[in-house]
Every structure is written in C-alpha cells, then in structure tokens.
Scaffold this motif. Sequence first.
Motif, short mmCIF file in Angstrom:
data_model
loop_
_atom_site.label_atom_id
_atom_site.label_comp_id
_atom_site.label_asym_id
_atom_site.label_seq_id
_atom_site.Cartn_x
_atom_site.Cartn_y
_atom_site.Cartn_z
N HIS A 144 0.78 -1.24 -0.02
CA HIS A 144 -0.04 -0.24 -0.05
C HIS A 144 0.61 1.15 -0.15
N SER A 145 0.76 2.19 -0.97
CA SER A 145 1.31 3.37 -0.98
C SER A 145 2.56 3.19 -1.00
N MET A 146 3.51 3.69 -0.17
CA MET A 146 5.03 3.53 -0.30
C MET A 146 5.23 2.21 -0.42
N GLY A 147 4.35 1.35 0.35
CA GLY A 147 4.60 -0.34 0.15
C GLY A 147 4.26 -0.71 -1.33
N GLY A 148 3.11 0.16 -1.78
CA GLY A 148 2.92 -0.31 -3.21
C GLY A 148 3.88 -0.04 -4.24
N HIS A 149 4.64 0.75 -4.12
CA HIS A 149 5.88 1.37 -4.76
C HIS A 149 6.73 0.32 -4.52
N GLY A 150 7.06 -0.19 -3.15
CA GLY A 150 7.95 -1.51 -3.20
C GLY A 150 7.63 -2.59 -3.75
N ALA A 151 6.30 -3.07 -3.57
CA ALA A 151 5.80 -4.34 -4.25
C ALA A 151 6.13 -4.12 -5.85
N LEU A 152 5.78 -3.20 -6.40
CA LEU A 152 5.94 -3.08 -7.93
C LEU A 152 7.54 -3.24 -8.20
N VAL A 153 8.30 -2.33 -7.54
CA VAL A 153 9.71 -2.54 -7.72
C VAL A 153 10.23 -3.96 -7.64
N ALA A 154 10.05 -4.30 -6.45
CA ALA A 154 10.53 -5.74 -6.16
C ALA A 154 10.21 -6.77 -7.18
N ALA A 155 8.82 -6.73 -7.58
CA ALA A 155 8.53 -7.51 -8.90
C ALA A 155 9.29 -7.26 -10.11
N LEU A 156 9.31 -5.80 -10.44
CA LEU A 156 9.95 -5.65 -11.74
C LEU A 156 11.21 -5.78 -11.85
N LYS A 157 11.82 -5.83 -10.71
CA LYS A 157 13.44 -5.92 -10.76
C LYS A 157 13.86 -7.27 -10.59
N ASN A 158 12.93 -8.07 -10.26
CA ASN A 158 13.20 -9.77 -10.04
C ASN A 158 12.52 -10.48 -10.90
N PRO A 159 12.57 -10.64 -12.14
CA PRO A 159 11.93 -11.62 -12.97
C PRO A 159 11.89 -12.97 -12.57
N GLY A 160 10.85 -13.68 -12.33
CA GLY A 160 10.75 -15.04 -11.92
C GLY A 160 10.75 -15.15 -10.54
N ARG A 161 10.85 -14.13 -9.81
CA ARG A 161 11.00 -14.50 -8.28
C ARG A 161 9.54 -14.41 -7.62
N TYR A 162 8.63 -13.74 -8.18
CA TYR A 162 7.33 -13.59 -7.65
C TYR A 162 6.24 -14.15 -8.83
N ARG A 163 5.36 -14.82 -8.45
CA ARG A 163 4.25 -15.22 -9.11
C ARG A 163 3.33 -14.25 -9.58
N SER A 164 2.94 -13.12 -8.74
CA SER A 164 2.11 -12.08 -9.00
C SER A 164 2.37 -10.85 -8.10
N VAL A 165 1.92 -9.79 -8.49
CA VAL A 165 2.07 -8.48 -7.95
C VAL A 165 0.74 -7.74 -7.76
N SER A 166 0.62 -7.27 -6.70
CA SER A 166 -0.56 -6.11 -6.63
C SER A 166 -0.21 -4.91 -5.71
N ALA A 167 -1.27 -3.95 -5.81
CA ALA A 167 -0.75 -2.70 -5.03
C ALA A 167 -2.10 -1.95 -4.84
N PHE A 168 -2.06 -1.53 -3.85
CA PHE A 168 -3.30 -0.25 -3.39
C PHE A 168 -2.61 1.00 -3.31
N ALA A 169 -3.07 2.03 -4.15
CA ALA A 169 -2.79 3.35 -4.12
C ALA A 169 -1.24 3.55 -4.08
N PRO A 170 -0.44 2.95 -4.98
CA PRO A 170 1.00 2.95 -4.96
C PRO A 170 1.55 4.29 -5.35
N VAL A 171 2.64 4.49 -4.92
CA VAL A 171 3.40 5.77 -5.49
C VAL A 171 4.16 5.13 -6.79
N VAL A 172 3.60 5.37 -7.84
CA VAL A 172 4.17 4.55 -9.02
C VAL A 172 5.42 5.60 -9.81
N ALA A 173 5.39 6.58 -9.44
CA ALA A 173 6.43 7.28 -10.20
C ALA A 173 7.17 8.16 -9.09
#
Length: 276
Positions: A144-173
């Motif tokens: 969520h929020s700062m953590g939504g940013h963290g979730a998106l970044v973790a998934a995008l920087k680590n292909p194959g490490r996570y099966r899925s990713v989601s976020a609530f109100a993320p800081v996208v940029a």
Amino acid sequence: MQRLEHRACFGGWQDVYRFESAALRGATNVAVYLPPQAASRKLPVLYWLSGLTCSEQNFITKAGAQRYAAEHGLILVAPDTSPRGEGVADADGYDLGVGAGFYVDATQAPWAAHYRMYEYVTRELPALIEAEFPASGARAVSGHSMGGHGALVAALKNPGRYRSVSAFAPVVAPTRVPWGEKAFSAYLGDDREAWKAWDACELVKTARERLPLLVDQGEADEFLDTQLRPELLREACAEAEHPLRLRLRPGYDHSYYFIASFIGEHIAHHAAALRD
C-alpha cells in the motif's frame, strides 16, 4: 527468532517475531500469519509491504486479510517499513527516516548504514521465511502506498521471483512526486538517473518479464493528484505494452477502510497465480 505475539486467528496463528537482520544491521519485527493448512503442508507466501508511518502492526490489525489467507491457504508475511532502534538515522517529518524506508537500498550517509530495505524484503526475509516456516518457495508481493511502490519495484526488478504482484494506491513514479523526491534525494543522492532504478514507471520500459500488474486506487484519495498519479503508470504500461489492470474505485480514500474493502479480491488474485 524470538516470538513476541501468538494469537489464534481464523483457525491459524497470527504471530510476530523479532530477529537480528544482517541487511538492516539490527533487530527488526516481522508479522507472520500461518493459516490452518500450514499444520500439514508447505504453503505459498504473500509478502505485504506497508506504507509511510506504518510498522508490521497496521496490516495485521486493520486489513482483515487473515480470513482470506485461511480460505486460500496462504502464509502472510508483513515486515516493518524501516530499520529502527539505537543508532538508526532519522529525520523530522513522517516521510523520511524511521517508518519511511521506501524499500530501496540507500547509498548515502547516514542512511546507507541501516536503510537496506530492498535487500531485506527481496532476499534476506524470504530466505528466512523459507528456512523457518512451512513455506513452499512460491511467492507473491503486494503493498500500500509507499509499500505499493515497493511491491511493484520488487516484482519488476526480479523476473521469475514472484508469481504475482498487486498494489493499493501505490507511489508509481517516485522520481516525479514530492514523497519520492525527498526520500530519494536523501537515500540515493542527487543523481536522478540513479533514481530510475527504483521507479515502477521507468522499470516497465525494460522489464524482461510481463508479469501483470494489479492496482486498485481510490478516486477520493487525498494524495491522488500530488503523490500517487496512477495515470503515469497507465501511460508507461501502454507504451511498453506491459499488462496492467488499474481499477479506480469511486468514493474510496487512502485509508485501511479502502484496503479492507478489496483485500479479499487481491488475495484471491494471488492465490490463483500461486496455484499455477
């Protein structure tokens, strides 16, 4: 690991542990929900990254997620949002320092000594969970929020490490909004090019895995136009042809009332991916 809390919850156990983190160079808390199925077999894990000012407590006490984790047979892991304790650098205000780690690995003094949240949540913590609990090694990440940013970044920087990713109100940029600019200037220095490695809108441009992004955003969110700007993620994903499901929710704000309303849908989304 020292267990601090042990509470029966929807047939399973909501625990909180404390241990010495090598990445954070100090003791930290992590919440672990073990659903009833964990008593007999290994289960996939959903990692939850919370937002500014939060600890491991916010998600486990406010989201109501344990009910759905028990239904689908998922372990929930919710770390703290920053290092804490004696000797850990801090700053005035809620958006930098303790409670505001931004899930990056800081390179600048005094932050670099302890603020290595990315290494912690993507490497050290999963290794610990998979060694100490009945975790199968199948992972998903949300936040969520700062953590939504963290979730998106973790998934995008680590292909194959996570099966899925989601976020609530993320800081996208974060490179283009005040929260991110303040944090990145402190943690990463003045080189804005270096910031791009921690920005979801930049990372989708070169992502080697087309992991679908699920994002829920409240239309009554008080930070919508200044800090979150989901339209930037929509534009970046459209240009890169990266799959994105962005759902704008009328009437919902930035609070845990919003998260509690839709966490069941997010857990079902992760459960489906983790079963494949």
